[in-house]
Scaffold this motif. Structure first.
Motif, PDB file in Angstrom:
ATOM      1  N   ARG A  59      -1.860  -2.344   9.388  1.00 44.52           N
ATOM      2  CA  ARG A  59      -2.715  -1.598   8.445  1.00 44.52           C
ATOM      3  C   ARG A  59      -3.090  -0.255   9.060  1.00 44.52           C
ATOM      4  O   ARG A  59      -3.385  -0.170  10.240  1.00 44.52           O
ATOM      5  CB  ARG A  59      -3.990  -2.383   8.140  1.00 44.52           C
ATOM      6  CG  ARG A  59      -3.882  -3.423   7.040  1.00 44.52           C
ATOM      7  CD  ARG A  59      -3.454  -2.883   5.697  1.00 44.52           C
ATOM      8  NE  ARG A  59      -4.404  -1.967   5.073  1.00 44.52           N
ATOM      9  CZ  ARG A  59      -5.378  -2.349   4.276  1.00 44.52           C
ATOM     10  NH1 ARG A  59      -5.562  -3.608   3.991  1.00 44.52           N
ATOM     11  NH2 ARG A  59      -6.172  -1.444   3.728  1.00 44.52           N
ATOM     12  N   GLY A  60      -3.022   0.796   8.244  1.00 51.27           N
ATOM     13  CA  GLY A  60      -3.415   2.123   8.729  1.00 51.27           C
ATOM     14  C   GLY A  60      -2.242   2.957   9.231  1.00 51.27           C
ATOM     15  O   GLY A  60      -2.427   4.105   9.622  1.00 51.27           O
ATOM     16  N   THR A  61      -1.027   2.399   9.187  1.00 50.51           N
ATOM     17  CA  THR A  61       0.113   3.173   9.708  1.00 50.51           C
ATOM     18  C   THR A  61       0.346   4.437   8.867  1.00 50.51           C
ATOM     19  O   THR A  61       0.566   5.525   9.408  1.00 50.51           O
ATOM     20  CB  THR A  61       1.392   2.309   9.720  1.00 50.51           C
ATOM     21  OG1 THR A  61       1.133   1.135  10.474  1.00 50.51           O
ATOM     22  CG2 THR A  61       2.555   3.067  10.332  1.00 50.51           C
ATOM     23  N   PHE A  62       0.285   4.282   7.542  1.00 52.72           N
ATOM     24  CA  PHE A  62       0.544   5.476   6.719  1.00 52.72           C
ATOM     25  C   PHE A  62      -0.587   6.500   6.839  1.00 52.72           C
ATOM     26  O   PHE A  62      -0.377   7.678   6.607  1.00 52.72           O
ATOM     27  CB  PHE A  62       0.844   5.085   5.267  1.00 52.72           C
ATOM     28  CG  PHE A  62       2.259   4.602   5.120  1.00 52.72           C
ATOM     29  CD1 PHE A  62       3.317   5.495   5.120  1.00 52.72           C
ATOM     30  CD2 PHE A  62       2.543   3.247   5.036  1.00 52.72           C
ATOM     31  CE1 PHE A  62       4.632   5.056   5.035  1.00 52.72           C
ATOM     32  CE2 PHE A  62       3.851   2.788   4.944  1.00 52.72           C
ATOM     33  CZ  PHE A  62       4.902   3.698   4.944  1.00 52.72           C
ATOM     34  N   GLN A  63      -1.762   6.032   7.217  1.00 52.91           N
ATOM     35  CA  GLN A  63      -2.843   6.975   7.509  1.00 52.91           C
ATOM     36  C   GLN A  63      -2.446   7.821   8.731  1.00 52.91           C
ATOM     37  O   GLN A  63      -2.665   9.027   8.770  1.00 52.91           O
ATOM     38  CB  GLN A  63      -4.131   6.190   7.776  1.00 52.91           C
ATOM     39  CG  GLN A  63      -5.337   7.052   8.080  1.00 52.91           C
ATOM     40  CD  GLN A  63      -5.782   7.900   6.894  1.00 52.91           C
ATOM     41  OE1 GLN A  63      -5.941   7.392   5.796  1.00 52.91           O
ATOM     42  NE2 GLN A  63      -5.967   9.206   7.115  1.00 52.91           N
ATOM     43  N   LYS A  64      -1.790   7.182   9.693  1.00 55.86           N
ATOM     44  CA  LYS A  64      -1.338   7.913  10.893  1.00 55.86           C
ATOM     45  C   LYS A  64      -0.254   8.926  10.509  1.00 55.86           C
ATOM     46  O   LYS A  64      -0.196  10.019  11.070  1.00 55.86           O
ATOM     47  CB  LYS A  64      -0.773   6.943  11.943  1.00 55.86           C
ATOM     48  CG  LYS A  64      -1.831   6.087  12.588  1.00 55.86           C
ATOM     49  CD  LYS A  64      -1.235   5.232  13.698  1.00 55.86           C
ATOM     50  CE  LYS A  64      -2.302   4.297  14.247  1.00 55.86           C
ATOM     51  NZ  LYS A  64      -1.750   3.175  14.954  1.00 55.86           N
ATOM     52  N   ILE A  82       0.849  -1.195   0.000  1.00 54.45           N
ATOM     53  CA  ILE A  82       0.000   0.000   0.000  1.00 54.45           C
ATOM     54  C   ILE A  82       0.880   1.238   0.000  1.00 54.45           C
ATOM     55  O   ILE A  82       0.664   2.177  -0.752  1.00 54.45           O
ATOM     56  CB  ILE A  82      -0.946  -0.006   1.220  1.00 54.45           C
ATOM     57  CG1 ILE A  82      -1.953  -1.128   1.035  1.00 54.45           C
ATOM     58  CG2 ILE A  82      -1.660   1.337   1.381  1.00 54.45           C
ATOM     59  CD1 ILE A  82      -2.936  -1.271   2.158  1.00 54.45           C
ATOM     60  N   ASP A  83       1.886   1.246   0.863  1.00 52.05           N
ATOM     61  CA  ASP A  83       2.814   2.376   0.879  1.00 52.05           C
ATOM     62  C   ASP A  83       4.110   1.922   1.544  1.00 52.05           C
ATOM     63  O   ASP A  83       4.144   0.869   2.185  1.00 52.05           O
ATOM     64  CB  ASP A  83       2.193   3.574   1.619  1.00 52.05           C
ATOM     65  CG  ASP A  83       2.463   4.859   0.852  1.00 52.05           C
ATOM     66  OD1 ASP A  83       3.496   4.916   0.159  1.00 52.05           O
ATOM     67  OD2 ASP A  83       1.650   5.795   0.934  1.00 52.05           O
ATOM     68  N   PHE A  84       5.153   2.721   1.368  1.00 48.26           N
ATOM     69  CA  PHE A  84       6.447   2.309   1.911  1.00 48.26           C
ATOM     70  C   PHE A  84       7.294   3.509   2.289  1.00 48.26           C
ATOM     71  O   PHE A  84       7.055   4.631   1.838  1.00 48.26           O
ATOM     72  CB  PHE A  84       7.199   1.438   0.894  1.00 48.26           C
ATOM     73  CG  PHE A  84       7.592   2.189  -0.358  1.00 48.26           C
ATOM     74  CD1 PHE A  84       6.704   2.361  -1.403  1.00 48.26           C
ATOM     75  CD2 PHE A  84       8.870   2.742  -0.478  1.00 48.26           C
ATOM     76  CE1 PHE A  84       7.067   3.056  -2.557  1.00 48.26           C
ATOM     77  CE2 PHE A  84       9.245   3.435  -1.623  1.00 48.26           C
ATOM     78  CZ  PHE A  84       8.331   3.590  -2.670  1.00 48.26           C
ATOM     79  N   SER A  85       8.272   3.243   3.132  1.00 48.50           N
ATOM     80  CA  SER A  85       9.241   4.279   3.480  1.00 48.50           C
ATOM     81  C   SER A  85      10.548   3.581   3.858  1.00 48.50           C
ATOM     82  O   SER A  85      10.638   2.352   3.757  1.00 48.50           O
ATOM     83  CB  SER A  85       8.702   5.140   4.625  1.00 48.50           C
ATOM     84  OG  SER A  85       9.541   6.262   4.793  1.00 48.50           O
ATOM     85  N   ILE A  93       6.219   6.957  14.693  1.00 43.84           N
ATOM     86  CA  ILE A  93       4.951   6.337  14.245  1.00 43.84           C
ATOM     87  C   ILE A  93       5.255   5.030  13.535  1.00 43.84           C
ATOM     88  O   ILE A  93       4.631   3.995  13.790  1.00 43.84           O
ATOM     89  CB  ILE A  93       4.169   7.292  13.301  1.00 43.84           C
ATOM     90  CG1 ILE A  93       3.761   8.569  14.037  1.00 43.84           C
ATOM     91  CG2 ILE A  93       2.945   6.594  12.703  1.00 43.84           C
ATOM     92  CD1 ILE A  93       3.171   9.646  13.145  1.00 43.84           C
ATOM     93  N   LEU A  94       6.262   5.066  12.639  1.00 46.38           N
ATOM     94  CA  LEU A  94       6.587   3.856  11.881  1.00 46.38           C
ATOM     95  C   LEU A  94       7.055   2.751  12.835  1.00 46.38           C
ATOM     96  O   LEU A  94       6.554   1.625  12.793  1.00 46.38           O
ATOM     97  CB  LEU A  94       7.659   4.154  10.834  1.00 46.38           C
ATOM     98  CG  LEU A  94       7.260   5.119   9.705  1.00 46.38           C
ATOM     99  CD1 LEU A  94       8.455   5.426   8.805  1.00 46.38           C
ATOM    100  CD2 LEU A  94       6.128   4.535   8.856  1.00 46.38           C
ATOM    101  N   CYS A  95       8.004   3.098  13.699  1.00 42.63           N
ATOM    102  CA  CYS A  95       8.584   2.060  14.578  1.00 42.63           C
ATOM    103  C   CYS A  95       7.558   1.491  15.559  1.00 42.63           C
ATOM    104  O   CYS A  95       7.569   0.298  15.852  1.00 42.63           O
ATOM    105  CB  CYS A  95       9.785   2.624  15.339  1.00 42.63           C
ATOM    106  SG  CYS A  95      11.147   2.978  14.219  1.00 42.63           S
TER     107      CYS A  95
END
Ligand code: AMP
Length: 585
Positions: A535-540, A470-473, A571-573
């Motif tokens: 799920r929803g982390t990139f929303q955060k 869905i998304d990445f960093s 947030i990511l970690c």
């Protein structure tokens, strides 16, 4: 009659563009003259000893190449309300907040009428070329556009994201009307205080006007994908609203509710139709043309960090063409997409020579040539040697430097572009990546583009399991010895440990830069780590930026998160639920 006027207008825009780009060098010289004359009284220019000279040579000799950091003290004084001319002759009354998704916090940049005019010129130009291939007529546009919070600075200036400043400008609406691409949602929705509520209402408006919708668009492609992912979740609720003619109680803002009440009438036939259409889809493929039968194309910036979303967007779009919008930034526009027919990944942007003065720092040869010329190899002491718009060479990569009508002089934008060709005498640029987004532990150098390609390669493995990234960093972890790359993935569903382990190995192998490969072989860089997010982390992450004053319209997922971007890293970690280390080397 109206139609005739529109066609005439479009042809005139193309004719003007053709004339101007046949004389790029002179137009650039004249544009620089105009910028320097209009702003000659500004303190910044006064202090540089131009003494009224406006030619490129004097300009380059007197004015230094700068970064945003260099101009920050000047911009800060403007923001704080200083009344003297600081960067521009005329006072600046509005400030744009650039997305800041790459730096971790929004930057302030000046916005003025001239910048608005260049924005419209870019829109008109690409529209004129687009309209020849994909004409729209008296249609409506489903535009996923949102405003940021508009605030007042300490000095009383309006501050909002550049897109908000543009959408709020009365000229924008007129231009959209002239381009027959009026947004189907009322202003109260576009400028609604909560983007989730606005998004829901945009979808509802789109469905109400489904027959009239001729294009689906947003500033960046991310917002379109985000919108249709949301539709997958809320479509039944949308159908209930349409059936009953009553807006869900989830929409709480009175202004938005009353604007929507004017559009919403009980329409059980439409609700049934939408239900049938959606039920007939296989895995949401072709959702957009199914819902909007007269859509001609899908439009938004689709290059650079937006490329990741193309796969999903194509899935929703079925056979509807995707066309990338233009190239620019809060600091100013650069080029228009005048070849809407080419595949999205190959989109180039033709520079408009009258909207700013452009220079380019060559990225490969510059240092080598200077070493050769000067016979020394003290690379760090060397100044970048920019070339002008007409001096760039096909096939070479450059960093863009902008001099704008809004008080930026020889300003390093931080973007890397490649010259793919010329339209008349103006270059056609391909966007490559942000220059400062670099994964590096020691001698390795991997850009945003390298990261994206690695992710694309590894994502093929989960595509076999019918899942997607869905998304990445990413992040460089220097706390371990040796340091190593960390890639964060949010994926759509369950994938087995074996496959994810293989994805991790694949990512590690896909960074083919010689510095990386050799360092990995001798363990000077540790095994790559793949961290799977809830799920929803990139929303955060998005919510975090919205809290800082960013707008969804301009949002770009940060592709590399450094230690200074502490909040996002946290947030990511905090949301990692599985971790894999590569065994590829
Ligand atoms: P902002 O900071 O929100 O003003 O965003 C401007 C940045 O978005 C530019 O400096 C680019 O890095 C990126 N951008 C804008 N237009 C395009 C485009 N057409 N293709 C790729 N990236 C783009």
């Amino acid at each position: 009659m109206l139609e005739k006027m529109e066609i005439l207008h479009v042809e005139k825009v193309i004719e003007e563009f053709e004339t101007m780009t046949k004389d790029t060098e002179n137009v650039q010289r004249e544009t620089l003259k105009k910028i320097l004359e209009e702003n000659g009284s500004a303190e910044y220019l006064q202090n540089l000893g131009l003494n009224g000279r406006t030619d490129p040579q004097s300009f380059k000799a007197c004015v230094p190449v700068v970064t945003h950091q260099d101009l920050d003290p000047y911009i800060q004084r403007i923001v704080d309300g200083a009344s003297s001319p600081i960067l521009t002759g005329k006072p600046i009354t509005t400030i744009s907040l650039s997305s800041g998704t790459t730096q971790g916090r929004p930057k302030f940049v000046p916005f003025n009428d001239e910048l608005m005019e260049t924005t419209l010129q870019i829109f008109r130009t690409s529209y004129a070329f687009r309209n020849r291939e994909f004409p729209v007529k008296n249609g409506k546009a489903l535009q996923f556009i949102y405003s940021s919070k508009q605030s007042r600075t300490k000095g009383g200036l309006f501050a909002g994201t550049a897109t908000t400043n543009v959408f709020r400008n009365s000229q924008f609406k007129k231009a959209m009307k002239a381009m027959q691409s009026q947004c189907c949602s009322p202003d109260e929705v576009i400028f609604g205080p909560d983007f989730r509520q606005s998004l829901y209402c945009h979808l509802l408006c789109g469905l109400i006007f489904r027959e009239e919708i001729q294009l689906v668009s947003s500033t960046f492609a991310h917002s379109i994908v985000h919108a249709f992912r949301t539709l997958e979740q809320v479509w039944e609720e949308l159908c209930v609203d349409i059936r009953e003619g009553i807006l869900t109680s989830r929409i709480t803002f009175p202004s938005v509710r009353s604007a929507m009440a004017k559009l919403l009438k009980p329409n059980p036939e439409l609700a049934d139709l939408i239900r049938r259409k959606i039920s007939g889809l296989s895995n949401w493929y072709g959702l957009i043309p199914e819902l909007f039968p007269n859509v001609k194309y899908i439009y938004g910036i689709m290059t650079g960090s937006m490329e990741h979303y193309l796969k999903k967007l194509r899935h929703y779009a079925g056979d509807v063409p995707l066309i990338s919008a233009d190239y620019g930034s809060s600091e100013g526009w650069i080029g228009a997409n005048i070849n809407p027919n080419v595949p999205t990944e190959s989109t180039t942007y033709a520079v408009l020579p009258n909207i700013g003065y452009f220079e380019f720092i060559p990225l490969k040869e510059n240092v080598e040539e200077q070493v050769h010329d000067r016979g020394d190899a003290n690379i760090l002491s060397m100044e970048p040697k920019p070339v002008s718009l007409t001096e760039v060479k096909i096939g070479e990569e450059y960093e863009v430097i902008v001099t704008s009508f809004a008080g930026l002089y020889r300003y390093r934008l931080g973007d890397v572009v490649k010259v793919m060709g010329f339209h008349n005498s103006t270059p056609e640029l391909k966007f490559i990546c942000r220059r400062n987004l670099m994964l590096t532990v020691n001698i390795d150098k991997n850009t945003e583009k390298d990261l994206q390609q690695a992710v694309e390669e590894a994502a093929k493995l989960i595509a076999e399991e019918k899942q997607e990234v869905i998304d990445f960093s990413s992040h460089v972890d220097m706390w371990t010895d040796p340091g190593h790359y960390v890639i964060f993935w949010e994926i759509s569903g369950e994938v087995s440990d074996e496959v994810l382990k293989e994805c991790c190995n694949c990512l590690d192998r896909s960074f083919v830069d010689a510095g990386y490969v050799s360092s990995r072989k001798v363990n000077a860089i540790g095994p790559l780590e793949l961290r799977i997010l809830r799920r929803g982390t990139f929303q955060k992450v998005l919510d975090h930026y919205l809290g800082l004053g960013a707008a969804v319209s301009q949002f770009k997922t940060p592709r590399c998160v450094g230690p200074t971007n502490y909040k996002v890293l946290q947030i990511l970690c905090d949301n990692v639920f599985k971790t894999y280390f590569s065994t590829a080397f």
